[in-house]
Structures are given as structure tokens and as C-alpha cells.
Design a protein around this motif. Structure first.
Motif, PDB file in Angstrom:
ATOM      1  N   LEU A 175       0.826  -1.207   0.000  1.00 56.99           N
ATOM      2  CA  LEU A 175       0.000   0.000   0.000  1.00 56.99           C
ATOM      3  C   LEU A 175       0.858   1.253   0.000  1.00 56.99           C
ATOM      4  CD1 LEU A 175      -2.916  -0.992   2.415  1.00 56.99           C
ATOM      5  CD2 LEU A 175      -2.927  -0.904  -0.082  1.00 56.99           C
ATOM      6  N   LEU A 176       1.949   1.216   0.746  1.00 57.83           N
ATOM      7  CA  LEU A 176       2.865   2.346   0.782  1.00 57.83           C
ATOM      8  C   LEU A 176       3.532   2.548  -0.582  1.00 57.83           C
ATOM      9  CD1 LEU A 176       4.170   4.506   2.586  1.00 57.83           C
ATOM     10  CD2 LEU A 176       5.943   2.851   3.141  1.00 57.83           C
ATOM     11  N   VAL A 177       3.942   1.455  -1.214  1.00 57.28           N
ATOM     12  CA  VAL A 177       4.578   1.532  -2.533  1.00 57.28           C
ATOM     13  C   VAL A 177       3.581   2.085  -3.562  1.00 57.28           C
ATOM     14  CG1 VAL A 177       5.542   0.150  -4.428  1.00 57.28           C
ATOM     15  CG2 VAL A 177       6.260  -0.283  -2.068  1.00 57.28           C
ATOM     16  N   ARG A 178       2.362   1.583  -3.537  1.00 61.48           N
ATOM     17  CA  ARG A 178       1.330   2.056  -4.468  1.00 61.48           C
ATOM     18  C   ARG A 178       1.089   3.562  -4.280  1.00 61.48           C
ATOM     19  NH1 ARG A 178      -3.106   0.369  -7.520  1.00 61.48           N
ATOM     20  NH2 ARG A 178      -4.943   1.673  -7.277  1.00 61.48           N
ATOM     21  N   HIS A 179       0.989   3.977  -3.019  1.00 61.74           N
ATOM     22  CA  HIS A 179       0.773   5.393  -2.722  1.00 61.74           C
ATOM     23  C   HIS A 179       1.954   6.227  -3.229  1.00 61.74           C
ATOM     24  CE1 HIS A 179      -0.658   8.924  -0.619  1.00 61.74           C
ATOM     25  NE2 HIS A 179       0.549   9.070  -0.100  1.00 61.74           N
ATOM     26  N   GLN A 180       3.161   5.747  -3.017  1.00 63.80           N
ATOM     27  CA  GLN A 180       4.346   6.462  -3.476  1.00 63.80           C
ATOM     28  C   GLN A 180       4.346   6.593  -4.999  1.00 63.80           C
ATOM     29  OE1 GLN A 180       8.055   4.691  -2.260  1.00 63.80           O
ATOM     30  NE2 GLN A 180       9.288   6.128  -3.437  1.00 63.80           N
ATOM     31  N   LEU A 181       3.992   5.525  -5.689  1.00 62.39           N
ATOM     32  CA  LEU A 181       3.941   5.577  -7.153  1.00 62.39           C
ATOM     33  C   LEU A 181       2.895   6.588  -7.637  1.00 62.39           C
ATOM     34  CD1 LEU A 181       4.243   1.752  -7.858  1.00 62.39           C
ATOM     35  CD2 LEU A 181       5.929   3.498  -8.492  1.00 62.39           C
ATOM     36  N   LEU A 182       1.752   6.623  -6.982  1.00 60.16           N
ATOM     37  CA  LEU A 182       0.715   7.592  -7.360  1.00 60.16           C
ATOM     38  C   LEU A 182       1.169   9.016  -7.079  1.00 60.16           C
ATOM     39  CD1 LEU A 182      -2.560   5.789  -6.266  1.00 60.16           C
ATOM     40  CD2 LEU A 182      -1.836   6.344  -8.595  1.00 60.16           C
ATOM     41  N   GLU A 183       1.842   9.227  -5.960  1.00 68.63           N
ATOM     42  CA  GLU A 183       2.360  10.561  -5.631  1.00 68.63           C
ATOM     43  C   GLU A 183       3.351  11.037  -6.686  1.00 68.63           C
ATOM     44  OE1 GLU A 183       1.922  12.856  -2.972  1.00 68.63           O
ATOM     45  OE2 GLU A 183       0.078  11.697  -2.730  1.00 68.63           O
ATOM     46  N   VAL A 184       4.256  10.153  -7.076  1.00 65.72           N
ATOM     47  CA  VAL A 184       5.254  10.515  -8.087  1.00 65.72           C
ATOM     48  C   VAL A 184       4.566  10.799  -9.420  1.00 65.72           C
ATOM     49  CG1 VAL A 184       7.175   9.604  -9.466  1.00 65.72           C
ATOM     50  CG2 VAL A 184       7.196   9.363  -6.975  1.00 65.72           C
ATOM     51  N   ALA A 185       3.607   9.967  -9.800  1.00 65.37           N
ATOM     52  CA  ALA A 185       2.880  10.188 -11.055  1.00 65.37           C
ATOM     53  C   ALA A 185       2.144  11.531 -11.010  1.00 65.37           C
ATOM     54  CB  ALA A 185       1.908   9.037 -11.310  1.00 65.37           C
ATOM     55  N   ALA A 186       1.535  11.845  -9.884  1.00 59.65           N
ATOM     56  CA  ALA A 186       0.820  13.121  -9.743  1.00 59.65           C
ATOM     57  C   ALA A 186       1.793  14.292  -9.838  1.00 59.65           C
ATOM     58  CB  ALA A 186       0.065  13.155  -8.418  1.00 59.65           C
ATOM     59  N   GLN A 187       2.966  14.165  -9.235  1.00 60.66           N
ATOM     60  CA  GLN A 187       3.966  15.232  -9.317  1.00 60.66           C
ATOM     61  C   GLN A 187       4.441  15.433 -10.749  1.00 60.66           C
ATOM     62  OE1 GLN A 187       6.988  13.980  -6.566  1.00 60.66           O
ATOM     63  NE2 GLN A 187       5.909  14.788  -4.773  1.00 60.66           N
ATOM     64  N   LEU A 188       4.692  14.328 -11.452  1.00 57.04           N
ATOM     65  CA  LEU A 188       5.116  14.442 -12.850  1.00 57.04           C
ATOM     66  C   LEU A 188       4.033  15.121 -13.690  1.00 57.04           C
ATOM     67  CD1 LEU A 188       6.768  10.944 -13.448  1.00 57.04           C
ATOM     68  CD2 LEU A 188       7.917  13.170 -13.522  1.00 57.04           C
ATOM     69  N   ALA A 189       2.790  14.713 -13.481  1.00 53.17           N
ATOM     70  CA  ALA A 189       1.684  15.305 -14.232  1.00 53.17           C
ATOM     71  C   ALA A 189       1.569  16.791 -13.929  1.00 53.17           C
ATOM     72  CB  ALA A 189       0.374  14.587 -13.895  1.00 53.17           C
ATOM     73  N   SER A 190       1.713  17.145 -12.664  1.00 55.59           N
ATOM     74  CA  SER A 190       1.580  18.531 -12.255  1.00 55.59           C
ATOM     75  C   SER A 190       2.715  19.391 -12.806  1.00 55.59           C
ATOM     76  CB  SER A 190       1.551  18.609 -10.729  1.00 55.59           C
ATOM     77  OG  SER A 190       1.450  19.928 -10.303  1.00 55.59           O
ATOM     78  N   GLN A 191       3.918  18.870 -12.775  1.00 59.33           N
ATOM     79  CA  GLN A 191       5.079  19.648 -13.185  1.00 59.33           C
ATOM     80  C   GLN A 191       5.264  19.705 -14.701  1.00 59.33           C
ATOM     81  OE1 GLN A 191       8.191  17.642 -11.050  1.00 59.33           O
ATOM     82  NE2 GLN A 191       7.564  18.490  -9.068  1.00 59.33           N
ATOM     83  N   ARG A 192       4.977  18.565 -15.370  1.00 67.58           N
ATOM     84  CA  ARG A 192       5.300  18.488 -16.801  1.00 67.58           C
ATOM     85  C   ARG A 192       4.136  18.068 -17.694  1.00 67.58           C
ATOM     86  NH1 ARG A 192      10.304  14.750 -16.865  1.00 67.58           N
ATOM     87  NH2 ARG A 192      10.115  14.447 -14.655  1.00 67.58           N
ATOM     88  N   GLY A 193       2.963  17.855 -17.103  1.00 67.60           N
ATOM     89  CA  GLY A 193       1.806  17.448 -17.894  1.00 67.60           C
ATOM     90  C   GLY A 193       1.649  15.940 -17.927  1.00 67.60           C
ATOM     91  N   MET A 194       0.463  15.515 -18.300  1.00 67.07           N
ATOM     92  CA  MET A 194       0.149  14.087 -18.287  1.00 67.07           C
ATOM     93  C   MET A 194       0.990  13.296 -19.274  1.00 67.07           C
ATOM     94  SD  MET A 194      -1.887  12.949 -16.068  1.00 67.07           S
ATOM     95  CE  MET A 194      -3.448  13.009 -15.243  1.00 67.07           C
ATOM     96  N   THR A 195       1.444  13.924 -20.331  1.00 67.63           N
ATOM     97  CA  THR A 195       2.268  13.177 -21.290  1.00 67.63           C
ATOM     98  C   THR A 195       3.592  12.742 -20.672  1.00 67.63           C
ATOM     99  OG1 THR A 195       3.164  15.237 -22.189  1.00 67.63           O
ATOM    100  CG2 THR A 195       1.257  14.279 -23.325  1.00 67.63           C
ATOM    101  N   ALA A 196       4.000  13.413 -19.603  1.00 66.79           N
ATOM    102  CA  ALA A 196       5.240  13.039 -18.919  1.00 66.79           C
ATOM    103  C   ALA A 196       5.057  11.828 -18.014  1.00 66.79           C
ATOM    104  CB  ALA A 196       5.764  14.211 -18.094  1.00 66.79           C
ATOM    105  N   VAL A 197       3.828  11.432 -17.790  1.00 66.58           N
ATOM    106  CA  VAL A 197       3.554  10.284 -16.920  1.00 66.58           C
ATOM    107  C   VAL A 197       3.690   9.014 -17.757  1.00 66.58           C
ATOM    108  CG1 VAL A 197       1.913   9.174 -15.357  1.00 66.58           C
ATOM    109  CG2 VAL A 197       2.007  11.659 -15.485  1.00 66.58           C
ATOM    110  N   THR A 198       4.923   8.542 -17.824  1.00 68.21           N
ATOM    111  CA  THR A 198       5.197   7.265 -18.479  1.00 68.21           C
ATOM    112  C   THR A 198       5.641   6.284 -17.413  1.00 68.21           C
ATOM    113  OG1 THR A 198       7.536   7.743 -18.869  1.00 68.21           O
ATOM    114  CG2 THR A 198       5.960   8.464 -20.583  1.00 68.21           C
ATOM    115  N   LEU A 199       5.552   5.005 -17.725  1.00 64.26           N
ATOM    116  CA  LEU A 199       5.970   4.004 -16.748  1.00 64.26           C
ATOM    117  C   LEU A 199       7.447   4.160 -16.415  1.00 64.26           C
ATOM    118  CD1 LEU A 199       3.997   0.876 -18.024  1.00 64.26           C
ATOM    119  CD2 LEU A 199       3.380   2.475 -16.203  1.00 64.26           C
ATOM    120  N   ASP A 200       8.265   4.433 -17.421  1.00 65.33           N
ATOM    121  CA  ASP A 200       9.704   4.620 -17.179  1.00 65.33           C
ATOM    122  C   ASP A 200       9.961   5.834 -16.294  1.00 65.33           C
ATOM    123  OD1 ASP A 200      10.576   2.385 -18.621  1.00 65.33           O
ATOM    124  OD2 ASP A 200      10.631   3.509 -20.508  1.00 65.33           O
ATOM    125  N   ALA A 201       9.259   6.930 -16.573  1.00 60.54           N
ATOM    126  CA  ALA A 201       9.461   8.151 -15.782  1.00 60.54           C
ATOM    127  C   ALA A 201       9.037   7.954 -14.335  1.00 60.54           C
ATOM    128  CB  ALA A 201       8.695   9.317 -16.398  1.00 60.54           C
TER     129      ALA A 201
END
Length: 187
Positions: free
Chosen positions: A12-38
Motif C-alpha cells: 500500500l505504501l509503494v502504491r501510494h508512493q507511485l501515485l504521488e510521483v505520477a501526480a507530481q510528474l503530471a503537475s510539473q510536466r503534464g500528463m504526457t510526462a507520466v510514463t511508466l519509465d518516468a
């Protein structure tokens, strides 16, 4: 010998961390920056670990959108708890929750990104339609009037105008508009 097998797993902690990072990437660089590698690289979690939680980008985007909907539901429920009048309570809660986004730049940015993705991702549009339908069914006894529909649609328009910076009005005029919308929920 690898320590990976000895460390305590906290999915659950790992899942939450992954979502937080994805949200930060989306916020900073847009949804196109949300790739699995990123997301994998920025989180420090292996791509295999990411794929365990989110088998593809679509499931990751759906989880991000679901977390936004959960926050919206929480804000609506909070506004509803403070509202003593049952008739139109959900509609007023939705109005107040959406208006409150104006004072929360990060939330507004998150919703702006999600809205852009909604336009291009059919599965997310369906999730939004499902959310709207479920709330409509849940509050059919108190919020199913034409006036409630007008307020809900006007709320979406007001939110979009805030997001785009269009239809600017002074605070007095804006408050009169909001007051009138609230009046419509009480008819």
C-alpha cells in the motif's frame, strides 16, 4: 545475497508512493510526462515493482483519476455535513467543493491535467460519467430537479472559466452569481 527478499513488503505504501510521483510528474510536466519509465525512475521503484501495481499506463492514469475523485468526494461530503438543509444538499456541496478549488492552486492544476486527459482517454471519460451517474442516482430524492441540473452545469462552467481565466468578474458580482445558484438549489 540480495536484501530484496528480506525487506518488509509494504504494497500500500509503494502504491501510494507511485501515485504521488505520477501526480507530481503530471503537475510539473503534464500528463504526457507520466510514463511508466518516468514514474519508475523518479520513484526509485523498479519497473517490475511498478508493473506489479499498475500493469500499464492506463491503469496508472485511472488510479490517478480515482484519487482525484476521492478527494472531490471528500470535499463534497465535508460541505454536505455543514449544510442543515437536505433538499439540494449534494448540489450545494458540489458547488462549494468546486468553488473551493479556486483557492487551491495545486488541486486546480491537478484537475486541469485530468480534464485534458479526459478529452483524449475514453476510459477516463467513462469513469467521470459513471461518477456523475452514481451521484445522480444516490441523490435522486433531493437533487433531481431541473434547477439542480442548472446549478451543476453552471458550476462546471464556472470552474472552467476560473481555470481558463475567462469571464472575469469582480468579487461582488461573483458572489451574487454564487448566491443565486445556491437559491436555485433551495427551490
Amino acid at each position: 545475497m540480495s536484501t530484496a527478499h528480506h525487506r518488509k513488503k509494504q504494497p500500500l505504501l509503494v502504491r501510494h508512493q507511485l501515485l504521488e510521483v505520477a501526480a507530481q510528474l503530471a503537475s510539473q510536466r503534464g500528463m504526457t510526462a507520466v510514463t511508466l519509465d518516468a514514474v519508475s525512475g523518479a520513484s526509485g521503484i523498479s519497473k517490475g515493482g511498478l508493473l506489479h501495481h499498475f500493469p500499464n499506463k492506463n491503469t496508472l492514469l485511472e488510479a490517478l483519476f480515482d484519487s482525484l475523485l476521492e478527494r472531490l468526494d471528500g470535499a463534497i461530503e465535508e460541505a454536505m455535513r455543514a449544510d442543515p438543509l437536505p433538499h439540494g444538499r449534494f448540489t450545494r456541496g458540489y458547488l462549494r467543493a468546486c468553488l473551493a478549488l479556486r483557492g487551491k492552486p495545486q488541486e486546480t492544476k491537478d484537475w486541469a491535467q485530468a480534464t485534458m486527459v479526459l478529452l483524449s482517454e475514453p476510459q477516463l471519460r467513462q469513469r467521470w460519467r459513471d461518477w456523475v451517474r452514481e451521484r445522480s442516482e444516490e441523490y435522486i430524492g433531493t437533487d433531481s430537479s431541473v434547477d439542480a441540473a442548472i446549478v451543476l452545469l453552471a458550476t462546471d462552467g464556472l470552474w472552467l472559466a476560473d481555470l481558463l481565466g475567462s469571464h472575469e468578474m469582480d468579487e461582488s458580482a461573483r458572489q451574487k452569481l454564487v448566491d443565486r445558484l445556491i437559491e436555485l438549489t433551495q427551490l
